[in-house]
Design a protein around this motif. Structure first.
Motif, PDB file in Angstrom:
ATOM      1  N   ILE A 253       0.563  -0.752  -0.320  1.00  0.00           N
ATOM      2  CA  ILE A 253      -0.154  -0.384   0.151  1.00  0.00           C
ATOM      3  C   ILE A 253       0.691   0.926   0.186  1.00  0.00           C
ATOM      4  N   ALA A 254       1.762   1.080   0.750  1.00  0.00           N
ATOM      5  CA  ALA A 254       2.439   2.141   0.399  1.00  0.00           C
ATOM      6  C   ALA A 254       3.656   2.455  -0.450  1.00  0.00           C
ATOM      7  N   ARG A 255       3.892   1.466  -1.071  1.00  0.00           N
ATOM      8  CA  ARG A 255       3.917   1.584  -2.772  1.00  0.00           C
ATOM      9  C   ARG A 255       3.458   2.327  -3.467  1.00  0.00           C
ATOM     10  N   VAL A 256       2.305   1.776  -3.751  1.00  0.00           N
ATOM     11  CA  VAL A 256       1.703   1.953  -4.454  1.00  0.00           C
ATOM     12  C   VAL A 256       1.225   3.930  -4.660  1.00  0.00           C
ATOM     13  N   ALA A 257       0.634   3.915  -2.569  1.00  0.00           N
ATOM     14  CA  ALA A 257       0.639   5.691  -2.701  1.00  0.00           C
ATOM     15  C   ALA A 257       1.360   6.558  -3.113  1.00  0.00           C
ATOM     16  N   GLY A 258       2.748   6.100  -2.714  1.00  0.00           N
ATOM     17  CA  GLY A 258       3.644   6.950  -3.681  1.00  0.00           C
ATOM     18  C   GLY A 258       3.198   8.281  -2.775  1.00  0.00           C
ATOM     19  N   ALA A 259       3.683   9.042  -3.092  1.00  0.00           N
ATOM     20  CA  ALA A 259       3.705  11.148  -2.425  1.00  0.00           C
ATOM     21  C   ALA A 259       1.988  10.902  -2.177  1.00  0.00           C
ATOM     22  N   SER A 260       1.420  10.516  -3.104  1.00  0.00           N
ATOM     23  CA  SER A 260       0.015  10.784  -2.317  1.00  0.00           C
ATOM     24  C   SER A 260      -0.322  10.295  -0.934  1.00  0.00           C
ATOM     25  N   ASP A 261       0.162   9.583  -0.342  1.00  0.00           N
ATOM     26  CA  ASP A 261      -0.423   8.563   0.917  1.00  0.00           C
ATOM     27  C   ASP A 261      -1.190   7.710   0.404  1.00  0.00           C
ATOM     28  N   SER A 262      -2.546   8.161  -0.783  1.00  0.00           N
ATOM     29  CA  SER A 262      -3.507   7.252  -0.735  1.00  0.00           C
ATOM     30  C   SER A 262      -3.098   6.708  -1.524  1.00  0.00           C
ATOM     31  N   ALA A 263      -3.839   4.734  -1.339  1.00  0.00           N
ATOM     32  CA  ALA A 263      -3.534   4.287  -2.692  1.00  0.00           C
ATOM     33  C   ALA A 263      -5.613   3.892  -2.539  1.00  0.00           C
ATOM     34  N   GLY A 264      -5.421   3.721  -4.402  1.00  0.00           N
ATOM     35  CA  GLY A 264      -7.134   3.706  -4.588  1.00  0.00           C
ATOM     36  C   GLY A 264      -7.571   4.761  -5.559  1.00  0.00           C
ATOM     37  N   PRO A 265      -8.753   4.264  -5.754  1.00  0.00           N
ATOM     38  CA  PRO A 265      -9.955   3.543  -5.901  1.00  0.00           C
ATOM     39  C   PRO A 265      -9.265   2.444  -6.295  1.00  0.00           C
ATOM     40  N   TYR A 266      -8.613   3.200  -7.113  1.00  0.00           N
ATOM     41  CA  TYR A 266      -7.706   1.920  -7.936  1.00  0.00           C
ATOM     42  C   TYR A 266      -6.292   2.053  -8.555  1.00  0.00           C
ATOM     43  N   VAL A 267      -5.858   1.353  -9.191  1.00  0.00           N
ATOM     44  CA  VAL A 267      -4.239   1.449  -9.503  1.00  0.00           C
ATOM     45  C   VAL A 267      -3.991   0.767 -11.104  1.00  0.00           C
ATOM     46  N   ARG A 268      -3.252   1.358 -11.453  1.00  0.00           N
ATOM     47  CA  ARG A 268      -3.058   1.425 -12.908  1.00  0.00           C
ATOM     48  C   ARG A 268      -1.705   0.545 -13.049  1.00  0.00           C
TER      49      ARG A 268
ATOM     50  N   ARG B  31       0.202  -2.039 -16.624  1.00  0.00           N
ATOM     51  CA  ARG B  31      -0.289  -2.689 -17.797  1.00  0.00           C
ATOM     52  C   ARG B  31      -1.060  -2.160 -18.656  1.00  0.00           C
ATOM     53  N   GLY B  32      -1.562  -1.026 -18.069  1.00  0.00           N
ATOM     54  CA  GLY B  32      -2.583  -0.075 -19.108  1.00  0.00           C
ATOM     55  C   GLY B  32      -3.526   0.089 -18.806  1.00  0.00           C
ATOM     56  N   GLU B  33      -3.854  -1.297 -17.385  1.00  0.00           N
ATOM     57  CA  GLU B  33      -5.387  -1.467 -16.769  1.00  0.00           C
ATOM     58  C   GLU B  33      -6.140  -0.895 -15.962  1.00  0.00           C
ATOM     59  N   VAL B  34      -6.437  -0.740 -15.516  1.00  0.00           N
ATOM     60  CA  VAL B  34      -7.226   0.178 -14.365  1.00  0.00           C
ATOM     61  C   VAL B  34      -7.679  -1.371 -13.421  1.00  0.00           C
ATOM     62  N   ILE B  35      -7.555  -1.096 -12.594  1.00  0.00           N
ATOM     63  CA  ILE B  35      -7.792  -2.459 -10.957  1.00  0.00           C
ATOM     64  C   ILE B  35      -8.112  -2.057  -9.935  1.00  0.00           C
ATOM     65  N   PRO B  36      -9.203  -2.216  -9.342  1.00  0.00           N
ATOM     66  CA  PRO B  36      -9.706  -1.530  -7.468  1.00  0.00           C
ATOM     67  C   PRO B  36      -8.392  -2.095  -6.853  1.00  0.00           C
ATOM     68  N   VAL B  37      -7.762  -1.449  -6.093  1.00  0.00           N
ATOM     69  CA  VAL B  37      -7.023  -1.698  -5.111  1.00  0.00           C
ATOM     70  C   VAL B  37      -6.504  -2.860  -4.661  1.00  0.00           C
ATOM     71  N   ARG B  38      -7.871  -3.592  -4.100  1.00  0.00           N
ATOM     72  CA  ARG B  38      -7.937  -4.812  -3.320  1.00  0.00           C
ATOM     73  C   ARG B  38      -7.646  -5.979  -4.101  1.00  0.00           C
ATOM     74  N   ASP B  39      -7.740  -5.791  -5.620  1.00  0.00           N
ATOM     75  CA  ASP B  39      -7.580  -6.931  -6.617  1.00  0.00           C
ATOM     76  C   ASP B  39      -6.569  -6.721  -7.153  1.00  0.00           C
ATOM     77  N   TRP B  40      -5.281  -5.500  -7.023  1.00  0.00           N
ATOM     78  CA  TRP B  40      -4.077  -5.248  -7.289  1.00  0.00           C
ATOM     79  C   TRP B  40      -3.917  -5.608  -6.421  1.00  0.00           C
ATOM     80  N   LEU B  41      -3.598  -5.950  -4.727  1.00  0.00           N
ATOM     81  CA  LEU B  41      -2.776  -6.144  -4.079  1.00  0.00           C
ATOM     82  C   LEU B  41      -3.102  -7.840  -3.751  1.00  0.00           C
ATOM     83  N   SER B  42      -4.622  -8.649  -3.911  1.00  0.00           N
ATOM     84  CA  SER B  42      -4.287  -9.932  -4.299  1.00  0.00           C
ATOM     85  C   SER B  42      -4.211 -10.592  -4.918  1.00  0.00           C
ATOM     86  N   ASP B  43      -3.938  -9.959  -5.954  1.00  0.00           N
ATOM     87  CA  ASP B  43      -3.124 -10.440  -6.919  1.00  0.00           C
ATOM     88  C   ASP B  43      -1.336 -10.666  -6.779  1.00  0.00           C
TER      89      ASP B  43
END
Length: 176
Positions: free
Chosen positions: A42-57, A59-71
């Motif tokens: 979560i800290a890595r995907v949040a980056g400078a914004s401190d917030s992760a989600g609701p989606y993570v991009r 490989r050109g795909e937009v995925i809900p953050v929970r699905d991304w974390l699960s994968d």
């Protein structure tokens, strides 16, 4: 009016270091190693914004953050015997419903897709439990964003957003 997360802790220490963070996780979580890995992702995907989600991009795909974390956590939770059992169960299920194509390659692809979907669903549950532990520890704040308005409660086509606290960000060495 926004309802506060039921698991939130108000006694977060601002001067948190990594050993103290790990100790608090061990006190709060039944699976502190898994929960720490989720926090780190979560800290890595949040980056400078401190917030992760609701989606993570990715490989050109937009995925809900929970699905991304699960994968992302599937390789860690992967146990060969369990995976073989899931594959066997999926194969038997698809065969009993006469859904498998005649082509063996297509059949294996269909089985792999179904297994991936089931593992993702199971992973979403595991991620949610880990996030609840992180919220209870005071390391994250969680809300849901989506249809019409942001809201503290899930549902109604909303997706989770996780905000890491500044003290945890510093403890993880991700301070800006």
């Amino acid at each position: 009016m926004r309802q506060m997360d039921l698991f939130a802790r108000n006694d977060v220490v601002e001067d948190l270091n990594l050993p103290a963070l790990l100790q608090r996780l061990a006190d709060v979580s039944t699976r502190p190693r898994y929960t720490f890995m989720v926090l780190n992702l979560i800290a890595r995907v949040a980056g400078a914004s401190d917030s992760a989600g609701p989606y993570v991009r990715e490989r050109g795909e937009v995925i809900p953050v929970r699905d991304w974390l699960s994968d992302a956590m599937i390789p860690v939770t992967h146990r060969e015997a369990r995976r073989r059992a899931v594959v066997a169960h999926v194969r038997a299920d698809l065969e009993s419903r006469h859904m498998l194509p005649e082509d063996p390659h297509l059949a294996e692809q269909m089985i792999a897709d179904e297994v991936r979907g089931r593992l993702r669903q199971s992973g979403r549950t595991n991620v949610s439990r880990a996030v609840s532990d992180l919220v209870r520890a005071g390391f994250l704040r969680r809300h849901y964003q989506g249809y019409r308005v942001d809201h503290e409660n899930r549902g109604a086509q909303r997706e989770a957003v996780y905000t890491i606290t500044p003290a945890v960000k510093r403890a993880l060495g991700k301070a800006s």
